[in-house]
Every structure is written in C-alpha cells, then in structure tokens.
Design a protein around this motif. Structure first.
Motif, PDB file in Angstrom:
ATOM      1  N   ASP A   1     -33.563  -3.015  15.228  1.00  0.00           N
ATOM      2  CA  ASP A   1     -33.656  -4.288  14.516  1.00  0.00           C
ATOM      3  C   ASP A   1     -33.236  -5.447  15.414  1.00  0.00           C
ATOM      4  OD1 ASP A   1     -34.620  -3.190  12.178  1.00  0.00           O
ATOM      5  OD2 ASP A   1     -32.647  -3.005  11.258  1.00  0.00           O
ATOM      6  N   GLU A   2     -32.164  -5.241  16.157  1.00  0.00           N
ATOM      7  CA  GLU A   2     -31.697  -6.287  17.073  1.00  0.00           C
ATOM      8  C   GLU A   2     -32.740  -6.550  18.161  1.00  0.00           C
ATOM      9  OE1 GLU A   2     -28.249  -6.511  20.385  1.00  0.00           O
ATOM     10  OE2 GLU A   2     -27.584  -5.954  18.378  1.00  0.00           O
ATOM     11  N   ASP A   3     -33.323  -5.488  18.706  1.00  0.00           N
ATOM     12  CA  ASP A   3     -34.354  -5.644  19.732  1.00  0.00           C
ATOM     13  C   ASP A   3     -35.568  -6.379  19.182  1.00  0.00           C
ATOM     14  OD1 ASP A   3     -32.698  -4.243  21.436  1.00  0.00           O
ATOM     15  OD2 ASP A   3     -33.804  -2.360  21.269  1.00  0.00           O
ATOM     16  N   LEU A   4     -35.982  -6.032  17.959  1.00  0.00           N
ATOM     17  CA  LEU A   4     -37.130  -6.700  17.353  1.00  0.00           C
ATOM     18  C   LEU A   4     -36.835  -8.169  17.081  1.00  0.00           C
ATOM     19  CD1 LEU A   4     -38.391  -3.936  14.913  1.00  0.00           C
ATOM     20  CD2 LEU A   4     -39.476  -4.705  17.021  1.00  0.00           C
ATOM     21  N   ASP A   5     -35.612  -8.466  16.679  1.00  0.00           N
ATOM     22  CA  ASP A   5     -35.219  -9.862  16.463  1.00  0.00           C
ATOM     23  C   ASP A   5     -35.305 -10.649  17.770  1.00  0.00           C
ATOM     24  OD1 ASP A   5     -34.795  -9.432  13.785  1.00  0.00           O
ATOM     25  OD2 ASP A   5     -32.607  -9.281  13.964  1.00  0.00           O
ATOM     26  N   GLN A   6     -34.858 -10.029  18.876  1.00  0.00           N
ATOM     27  CA  GLN A   6     -34.926 -10.693  20.175  1.00  0.00           C
ATOM     28  C   GLN A   6     -36.372 -10.913  20.601  1.00  0.00           C
ATOM     29  OE1 GLN A   6     -32.602  -8.286  22.842  1.00  0.00           O
ATOM     30  NE2 GLN A   6     -30.651  -9.067  22.080  1.00  0.00           N
ATOM     31  N   LEU A   7     -37.224  -9.901  20.384  1.00  0.00           N
ATOM     32  CA  LEU A   7     -38.639 -10.047  20.729  1.00  0.00           C
ATOM     33  C   LEU A   7     -39.294 -11.145  19.900  1.00  0.00           C
ATOM     34  CD1 LEU A   7     -39.715  -6.320  21.104  1.00  0.00           C
ATOM     35  CD2 LEU A   7     -39.661  -8.048  22.911  1.00  0.00           C
ATOM     36  N   ALA A   8     -38.954 -11.213  18.617  1.00  0.00           N
ATOM     37  CA  ALA A   8     -39.521 -12.253  17.758  1.00  0.00           C
ATOM     38  C   ALA A   8     -39.062 -13.629  18.214  1.00  0.00           C
ATOM     39  CB  ALA A   8     -39.109 -12.006  16.304  1.00  0.00           C
TER      40      ALA A   8
END
Length: 102
Positions: free
Chosen positions: A77-84
């Motif tokens: 989730d944290e990685d996806l937030d950073q990518l977004a």
C-alpha cells in the motif's frame, strides 16, 4: 476490495448469469513469475537452520518465503501510494505537458 478486483467479480457474475463458461476468465496467463534460485551457500544455511530448529528443510523454506511475501504485502500500500504520488507529479509537470503537446 480494489476497483479492479471488484470489476473482475462483476465480470464473473455476468458470465455466470449469461450461462457462459468461466474457464477463460479464471485461467488467465500469469502477469509475473517469481523465481528464487538457491545457491549452494543458501542451501547449506537452510539445512543448518532446519537442523537447529529440528524441522523439515522444505517447510522451513516455505515459511521463510511466506514471511517475505507478507512483508512485501504489508508494504505494498505504501509503495502504491508513492507510485501514485510520482504519477501525479508527472501529470502536473510542465515538461510532461510540453512533450504531450509536441
């Protein structure tokens, strides 16, 4: 449930309601393959750990891999937030807008 997963479930329900076969939807090719090659040194360490913990080597290897996957999932989730956030920055970038205009 994510939007993609929710849409997939709806697609499954629609196929079932129409009497269509679900196999083509359920047997999609894998997007990613995970391979974990073990070198001789890793196998030796795994055998030693199994001896210390008095358990089967394969069970220990499976437990270690499951733990690594849980760690990856916890941080996803944290990685996806950073990518977004990065994608959002790119969309707002004047350089990106200029390249789209060209």
């Amino acid at each position: 449930m994510t939007d993609v997963l929710h849409d997939f479930v709806r697609q499954l329900e629609a196929h079932r309601a129409d009497g269509k076969e679900l196999a083509p939807l359920l047997n999609a090719p894998a997007v990613r393959h995970l391979q974990v090659p073990l070198c001789h040194e890793c196998c030796t360490e795994l055998r030693a750990m199994a001896a210390v913990f008095q358990c089967d080597e394969a069970q220990l290897a499976g437990a270690i891999l499951r733990g690594a996957l849980r760690h990856m999932q916890a941080n996803l989730d944290e990685d996806l937030d950073q990518l977004a956030a990065m994608a959002s920055e790119m969309l707002d970038s004047p350089c990106q807008k200029a390249s789209e205009t060209i």
